[in-house]
Scaffold this active site. Structure first.
Site, PDB file in Angstrom:
ATOM      1  CG  LEU A  92       7.185   5.800   9.011  1.00  0.00           C
ATOM      2  CD1 LEU A  92       6.577   6.539  10.175  1.00  0.00           C
ATOM      3  CD2 LEU A  92       8.359   4.961   9.503  1.00  0.00           C
ATOM      4  CE  LYS A  93       7.984  12.483   6.218  1.00  0.00           C
ATOM      5  NZ  LYS A  93       8.145  13.897   6.440  1.00  0.00           N
TER       6      LYS A  93
ATOM      7  CD  GLU B 119      -2.552   1.552   2.498  1.00  0.00           C
ATOM      8  OE1 GLU B 119      -2.621   0.635   3.330  1.00  0.00           O
ATOM      9  OE2 GLU B 119      -3.146   2.629   2.605  1.00  0.00           O
TER      10      GLU B 119
ATOM     11  CG  ASP C 180       7.981  14.178  16.332  1.00  0.00           C
ATOM     12  OD1 ASP C 180       7.572  14.112  15.176  1.00  0.00           O
ATOM     13  OD2 ASP C 180       8.111  15.253  16.953  1.00  0.00           O
TER      14      ASP C 180
ATOM     15  CG  HIS D 155       1.126   3.192  12.171  1.00  0.00           C
ATOM     16  ND1 HIS D 155       1.612   4.309  11.557  1.00  0.00           N
ATOM     17  CD2 HIS D 155       0.448   3.635  13.243  1.00  0.00           C
ATOM     18  CE1 HIS D 155       1.233   5.373  12.246  1.00  0.00           C
ATOM     19  NE2 HIS D 155       0.519   4.984  13.275  1.00  0.00           N
TER      20      HIS D 155
ATOM     21  N   GLY E 246      12.713  14.846   7.994  1.00  0.00           N
ATOM     22  CA  GLY E 246      12.508  16.079   7.234  1.00  0.00           C
ATOM     23  C   GLY E 246      12.392  17.304   8.098  1.00  0.00           C
ATOM     24  NE  ARG E 247       7.969  20.433  11.078  1.00  0.00           N
ATOM     25  CZ  ARG E 247       7.320  21.444  10.491  1.00  0.00           C
ATOM     26  NH1 ARG E 247       7.843  22.641  10.445  1.00  0.00           N
ATOM     27  NH2 ARG E 247       6.124  21.254   9.976  1.00  0.00           N
ATOM     28  NE  ARG E 248       8.190  18.350  15.035  1.00  0.00           N
ATOM     29  CZ  ARG E 248       7.127  18.774  15.627  1.00  0.00           C
ATOM     30  NH1 ARG E 248       7.246  19.531  16.675  1.00  0.00           N
ATOM     31  NH2 ARG E 248       5.940  18.479  15.205  1.00  0.00           N
ATOM     32  N   GLY E 249      12.822  14.856  13.504  1.00  0.00           N
ATOM     33  CA  GLY E 249      12.795  13.511  14.052  1.00  0.00           C
ATOM     34  C   GLY E 249      13.464  12.529  13.119  1.00  0.00           C
TER      35      GLY E 249
ATOM     36  CG  ASP F 158       4.385   8.248  18.046  1.00  0.00           C
ATOM     37  OD1 ASP F 158       3.614   7.568  18.757  1.00  0.00           O
ATOM     38  OD2 ASP F 158       3.985   9.072  17.228  1.00  0.00           O
TER      39      ASP F 158
ATOM     40  CG  ASP G 114       7.706   8.798  14.307  1.00  0.00           C
ATOM     41  OD1 ASP G 114       8.730   9.505  14.204  1.00  0.00           O
ATOM     42  OD2 ASP G 114       6.550   9.249  14.185  1.00  0.00           O
TER      43      ASP G 114
END
Lengths: 500, 503
Positions: A406-407, A131, A199, A404, A249-252, A395, A197
Site C-alpha cells: 500500500l502506498k 519491503e 476508493d 499486499h 492523494g486523490r479520491r480516497g 476495496d 483502502d
C-alpha cells in the site's frame, strides 16, 4: 519508446539546476539549512556551467516546452523584477524530477516514517526486512527494496526520484536476499499493518456530483462516513488503538492499523475482519445490495446510527440520487407492491420533486394506507436503503492479504501533486481534500518563509505540512510507547519463566 | 494442553529394559483404545495392518471426501449435504456412537483413524493437496460433530481442554440486548463464553458473534466453530510436518505407489481444464476480431462479460481475469488477446493501457511473473466450480456466474437478450436457480439452444454419451457448442479433424 523522451527531459531537468542554486544566494543568503539541503544535489559550480552549455544545444526544442528554458531565466536573473524563483513549479508536472528531488530532500519526514515502521528507536529487522516498492519516473515498478536505516531509504529516494513508493510486509529474511535463500519457504512475509483502502470509484453508482477521478466536497462525504464507521468498529470491536488514516492523494483514504496484534494477523484473520466490515454484496445486476439478518448486529446498528444523519444531508440533499427520472432504483428497493404502485403514480406525475421529498413521500403514503405489508418491513427496507447509500465500500482485497503493498503516507500523488497526509479522526469532518497542500505549493512556501536565521529550522517546519507531520509524530510516539511497554512485559514474563 | 510425549518410554521403566533381550523380543505396538467417536487425530496409529487394508481403507475414505467435495461444487446447503452424505458415510466409513451398542465400535474407529493418517501421507506432498485435504477433513469432522450424541460430544469437547472463559451473569445482563442481536438468540437464556476473536475468525467474518475490545462473545451453540477451528489448525500444522517427513518414505516401494495413486485420483475428478479444450477441430486460429462473432457460442457468464465490456468499454479486475482466461482457453494467443483488450478499452490511452492492464494479461498467460507462473504457463481457465465458489461480485463488478449473481428478473432479461425465449424453459431455469442448481440451469439452456443438433448426433450415433456429459467448464460449453453448430462443415463429430476453416 522511452528514448524519445530524453532529449526533452534532460534539459528540463538541468534547467532548474543552476537556477535553484542561484536562488538562495540571492534572496536568503543566511539560511543555513538551505546549504545543507543543497549538498545532496549533484550540482557543483562546474557542473552547472557545463550544463548551461549543453542547454544551448537544445535551445530550439526547448522553447515550446512546458518548462521555460533556463537560458532565458538565467538572463532574466539580472532583472530585479523577477520575484519568484520557483516559478517553474506552477507550470510543470508534479512528478518533475527536480521537484521530486527537492521534496525528498527537504520535506519528506523520513525520520518519523522510520520510527513508525521500526517500532523502536534503534534500527531493527522490523524496518530492515520491510519491503518497499518504488514507482520510478519512467513507470517501471521496482519491488523488494529494503533499507537498514532511514538515511539509506532517503538516499535511494533522492537518487531514483520515485513518483511514489509503497510499503509491504516485513519478511523473514531481507527482501534483497530473497534469491539467495536456499528454500523458498525461508522467504515469507511475517507481519504487516492491517490496511484498508476506500476508493471513490466503488461509489460511482450512488455518486451524482462527480465521476471518475474528480472529487468535490459533496462526494468526500462518502469517505468521511466510511472513516467514521470503520474507525469506531476497529477501536470498539476489535480493540485496536493505533489506527492511522491517510488521504490517498486523490479520491480516497487508507487506514493503517499498527497495533502489534493487528500486524501479526494471518490471511484468514484479515479476511475475517474484512468480511465483518463488508456489507454490500452483488454486482450491478444483483438488485438489492444489502441483505442482513434482523435484529441488526450491534456493529450494523451502531453504523446505522452514525450514518442516519449523514443520509439526510450528504445523500438526500447534496447527492439528490433520485432526482427527476432516477427514482426507478428506489422503487425497486421497496418490498411492498401496493406502496410501490402508489409512489410510482405520484412521482410519474411530478418527477421534479427532490429526493428529500421523495424519501418522506414513502412514509406519508404509507401512513395514508397504501401499505399492504407491516410497517416493520417498510422500516427495515428503509434501513437497508440508508445502508446501501452510505455504508463504507471497502476495496476488501487490499485488506485480506498479508503481503499486499500500500502506498506510503506522505508521498506525492503524481496526478494531483497532493501529499498523502494523515487524517485526524477526531476532526474528520473538517478534513478538506481540496485544501491538502500540493508539493509545488509546499516548495514555494519554503522559499517564502522568513524567519530568524539564528535557530535551525527544518524545511518542513516552514510549510503548511507542519500540522500533518506533527500529527504523525504524535501518532508514532504513542505507538512506540506502547511497543516499549509490550517489550518490557515480555521481558518480565520471560524472566519469570527463567526462574522456574 | 494435550500431552504429546506418548511415544516416550516412562523414565522409571527405562532402566528396567534389558537391551540384550529386547533385541530379540517381538515388537509390540500399542493398540489404541478409542473412547470417543470423534477424533482429533493427534496420535498416529502404531499397530500393524495389512497392505490390502491399507489400500481399501484409504480408498473408502477418499470416496467419502470426494463426495463431500462434490456437494460444495453443487452448492448444496449444509442440510442437503448432511442428508446426502448419510448413506455414503454409512456405506464406506461408518462410525457409530457409544450409545448405539454396535459390535464393531473399536474396529470402526480404528479404520477411521488409520484411513485418516494414510490419506494424510498421500496428500501432504503439495500445498494444493494439503489445503484441499484439510478443507475436506474439516467438513467431515464438522458433519460428524453436528450429528454426534450431545452427551458424548460434551465429553469429547471437555476432554480437549480448550481454553475459554465463561461470561458471568452480571455481564450477560449488561450486554443482554447486544448479545441477542449478535447471536440471534436471547442473551440470558444460554451460556456464553468469551475468547480472543482470533480464535473464531469464521464467526467474526459472518458477524455471528458480539465483539467488544478484541473479545468475541460466543454462544454455546457456536461452540462447534471453535472446536472445528482448532481441529483445522492442528491438522494444518500436522500436514506441514508430514510433508517434511515424506521424502524419507521414498525408499518404501510398497506404500509409495499406493500413495501416489491415491493422490493422483484425488486431483479434481471433474472440471479439470485440459489443453485439448483449446484445440477445436475445424476452428481456425482465433483472432481478436473474431471474438464478437464467436461470442454467440459463449456460456452466459462469458456473454455477460462480453456485453458488459462492449457497453462500458471497460471491465473490472476479476471480470477481466475470468474473461482473459476463458479466451486463453479457447485458443486466443497472447498477442491477439492483448490486441482484443486494447481495442475493447477504446476510451483509454495506449499509455494507460500498457501501464495498468497489459501486465495482468501477460501474467495470466504466464509470459511474465515468477518462475512457477511462467513454467506453468500462467493460470488455468476457471471452471464452473471455481466461478461458483468465488465471492460474489461487488458494486461495479460483473464477474461470476449470472445464474448465481443476478436477480431473477435481471437473469430473465439477460437470457432473453441472448435469444433464450422459450417460456417453459425460463420457468424451469427459474426453478433450478431458486434451488441453487446453477450449473443445471446452465446445462438446460445449452441443451435447449442446441436441441436440434444434439438430437441429430444422438440419432447418428456420431457422438457418444460421454461427449454429451454435463458441462462443468465454460470452455467445454464453448467447444461443444461450436462443434454442434458446425456439424455440417466437414467435422461431423469430434472424431475426425476437419480441414475446413471458419471465415
Amino acid at each position: 519508446m522511452p528514448h524519445s523522451i530524453s532529449p526533452e527531459s534532460t534539459p528540463a531537468e538541468d534547467s532548474s539546476m543552476p537556477h535553484v542554486n542561484a536562488q538562495p544566494l540571492k534572496s536568503e543568503p543566511s539560511t543555513p539549512s538551505k546549504d545543507i539541503a543543497m549538498s545532496d544535489a549533484l550540482s557543483s559550480p562546474e557542473d552547472s556551467k557545463t550544463k548551461v552549455n549543453l542547454e544551448g544545444l537544445f535551445d530550439d526544442e526547448d522553447s515550446d516546452l512546458e518548462f521555460p528554458s533556463s537560458a532565458s531565466q538565467i538572463k532574466s536573473e539580472e532583472e530585479p523584477s523577477q520575484p519568484e524563483p520557483f516559478r517553474i513549479t506552477s507550470r510543470s508536472t508534479f512528478s518533475d524530477p527536480e521537484i521530486m528531488r527537492a521534496f525528498y530532500q527537504r520535506l519528506f519526514p523520513f525520520r518519523y516514517l522510520f520510527q513508525w515502521l521500526n517500532h523502536n528507536p534503534t534500527p531493527s529487522n522490523d524496518f530492515a526486512h520491510r519491503e518497499f516498492a518504488f514507482t520510478l519516473p519512467n513507470d517501471a515498478y521496482l519491488r523488494y527494496q529494503s533499507f537498514p536505516t532511514a538515511d539509506l531509504l532517503r538516499k535511494q529516494c533522492i537518487q531514483l526520484l520515485p513518483s511514489r513508493f509503497e510499503i509491504g510486509p516485513v519478511y523473514s529474511t531481507n527482501p534483497r536476499d530473497r534469491k539467495t535463500v536456499r528454500k523458498a519457504s525461508a522467504f515469507r512475509p511475517l507481519t504487516k499493518e492491517l490496511v484498508f483502502d476506500i476508493d471513490m470509484t466503488d461509489y460511482d453508482d450512488v455518486r451524482t456530483c462527480c465521476t471518475g477521478a474528480s472529487i468535490c466536497h459533496k462526494c468526500w462525504a462518502f469517505i468521511t462516513m466510511a472513516i467514521k464507521v470503520v474507525d469506531v468498529a476497529l477501536r470498539d470491536d476489535f480493540g485496536f488503538k493505533h489506527i492511522l488514516w491517510v488521504y490517498s492523494g486523490r479520491r480516497g483514504a487508507h487506514a493503517w492499523v499498527c497495533d502489534k496484534r493487528a500486524r501479526e494477523l494471518d490471511d484468514s484473520k484479515r479476511r475475517a475482519i474484512a468480511g465483518y466490515l463488508e456489507l454490500l454484496k452483488g454486482g450491478d445486476q444483483g438488485g438489492k445490495k444489502v441483505n442482513v439478518r434482523r435484529p441488526l448486529h450491534p456493529h450494523l446498528d451502531r453504523s446505522l446510527n452514525i450514518l442516519k444523519e449523514h443520509f439526510q444531508t450528504s445523500i438526500l440533499i447534496e447527492q439528490d440520487p433520485w432526482a427527476e427520472e432516477k427514482y426507478a432504483h428506489l422503487l425497486q428497493l421497496l418490498p411492498d407492491p401496493t406502496l410501490r404502485a402508489a409512489l410510482q403514480k405520484k412521482w410519474d406525475s411530478s418527477p421534479s420533486r427532490p429526493s428529500t421529498s421523495k424519501w418522506s413521500d414513502i412514509d406519508n403514503l404509507a401512513k395514508t394506507g397504501a401499505l399492504s405489508k407491516t410497517s416493520k418491513e417498510l422500516l427495515e427496507a428503509k434501513q437497508d436503503i440508508v445502508l446501501e447509500y452510505t455504508y463504507p465500500r471497502l476495496d476488501a482485497e487490499v485488506s485480506k492479504k498479508l503481503n499486499h503493498l500500500l502506498k506510503s503516507p506522505f508521498v506525492v500523488h503524481p496526478g494531483t501533486g497532493r501529499v498523502c497526509v494523515p487524517i485526524d479522526t477526531r476532526k474528520v469532518e473538517e478534513f478538506d481534500p481540496l485544501s491538502v497542500p500540493t508539493v509545488t505549493q509546499l516548495l514555494s512556501e519554503i522559499d517564502e518563509w522568513e524567519g530568524e536565521g539564528e535557530q535551525k529550522v527544518q524545511d518542513w517546519e516552514k510549510t503548511s505540512l507542519v500540522p500533518y507531520v506533527e500529527f504523525f509524530r504524535t501518532f508514532v510516539g504513542g505507538l512506540l510507547k506502547e511497543e516499549r511497554r509490550g517489550l518490557k512485559r515480555e521481558r518480565e514474563e520471560g524472566g519469570d519463566e527463567m526462574e522456574f | 494442553m494435550i500431552p504429546h510425549d506418548f511415544s516416550r518410554i516412562d523414565p522409571k521403566r527405562r532402566v528396567n529394559l534389558d537391551y540384550k533381550k529386547r533385541q530379540f523380543a517381538k515388537p509390540e505396538f500399542k493398540h489404541q483404545k478409542y473412547e470417543h467417536r470423534l477424533n482429533y487425530y493427534i496420535l498416529p496409529p502404531t499397530a500393524e495392518i495389512t497392505l490390502e487394508e491399507f489400500e481399501t481403507w484409504a480408498i473408502n475414505r477418499l470416496k467419502v471426501l470426494s463426495e463431500l467435495e462434490a456437494c460444495t461444487f453443487r452448492n448444496r446447503t449444509p442440510e442437503e449435504t448432511a442428508e446426502y452424505m448419510t448413506s455414503i458415510v454409512n456405506k464406506y466409513l461408518p462410525l457409530r456412537s457409544n450409545s448405539s451398542r454396535g459390535q464393531n465400535l473399536q474396529e470402526e474407529r480404528k479404520k477411521d483413524h488409520y484411513s485418516h493418517f494414510i490419506l494424510r501421507l498421500a496428500f501432504s506432498a503439495t500445498e494444493d493437496l494439503r489445503r484441499r485435504f484439510s478443507r475436506l477433513e474439516t467438513m467431515l469432522f464438522r458433519l460428524r460433530f453436528k450429528d454426534d450424541d450431545p452427551r458424548e460430544r460434551k465429553d469429547f469437547v471437555s476432554g480437549l481442554k480448550l481454553e475459554w472463559e465463561e461470561v458471568g451473569a452480571d455481564e450477560k445482563r449488561e450486554l443482554g440486548n447486544e448479545l441477542a442481536a449478535a447471536g440471534g438468540v436471547k442473551g440470558e437464556e444460554q451460556e456464553w463464553f468469551k475468547v480472543d476473536w482470533e480464535r473464531v475468525p469464521e464467526l467474526v467474518e459472518q458477524r455471528r458473534v458480539l465483539l467488544k475490545r478484541g473479545k468475541a462473545y460466543v454462544p454455546q451453540r457456536e461452540q462447534i466453530s471453535l472446536v472445528v477451528a482448532e481441529f483445522t489448525r492442528r491438522l494444518d500444522e500436522a500436514l506441514e510436518l508430514t510433508s517434511r517427513a515424506l521424502p524419507r518414505l521414498d525408499e518404501d516401494d510398497r506404500l509409495a505407489p499406493i500413495l501416489a495413486h491415491l493422490s493422483h485420483s484425488f486431483t479434481s475428478p471433474d472440471a479439470a481444464y485440459s489443453s485439448s479444450d483449446a484445440s477445436i477441430d475445424g476452428l481456425s486460429t482465433i483472432t481478436a476480431n473474431a471474438i464478437d462473432t464467436l461470442s454467440q457460442h459463449f456460456p452466459l457468464c462469458m456473454q455477460n462479460l462480453h456485453m458488459t465490456l462492449r457497453a462500458n468499454s471497460h471491465l473490472k479486475h476479476y471480470g477481466r481475469l475470468q474473461y482473459t482466461l476463458f479466451l486463453k482457453g479457447i485458443g486466443l494467443s497472447l498477442d491477439e488477446c492483448i490486441m482484443f483488450w486494447r481495442r475493447s478499452f477504446k476510451l483509454m490511452t495506449d499509455d494507460k493501457f500498457s501501464k495498468e492492464y497489459k501486465y495482468n494479461i501477460r501474467h495470466a498467460y504466464g509470459d511474465v511473473g515468477g518462475d512457477a507462473n511462467r513454467r506453468g504457463r500462467g493460470y488455468t481457465p476457471y471452471s464452473c466450480q471455481k466461478i461458483l465458489t468465488e465471492p460474489l461480485p461487488g458494486p461495479g463488478q460483473s464477474h461470476g456466474c449470472p445464474y448465481r449473481t443476478f436477480t431473477q428478473d435481471n437473469l430473465n432479461a439477460l437470457l432473453q437478450r441472448t435469444g433464450v425465449n422459450d417460456k417453459d424453459l425460463l420457468k424451469v431455469v427459474k426453478d433450478d436457480v431458486s434451488k441453487q442448481r446453477y450449473h443445471v440451469a446452465c446445462n438446460r439452456v445449452f441443451e435447449w439452444a442446441h436441441r436440434r443438433e444434439i438430437k441429430k448426433v444422438k440419432d447418428d450415433g456420431t457422438w457418444s454419451a460421454t461427449d454429451l456429459d454435463t458441462i462443468v467448464h465454460p470452455n467445454t460449453y464453448f467447444k461443444r457448442g461450436w462443434l454442434l453448430k458446425h456439424l455440417g462443415d466437414g467435422n461431423a463429430g469430434v472424431v475426425n479433424g476437419g480441414e475446413k476453416m471458419e471465415e
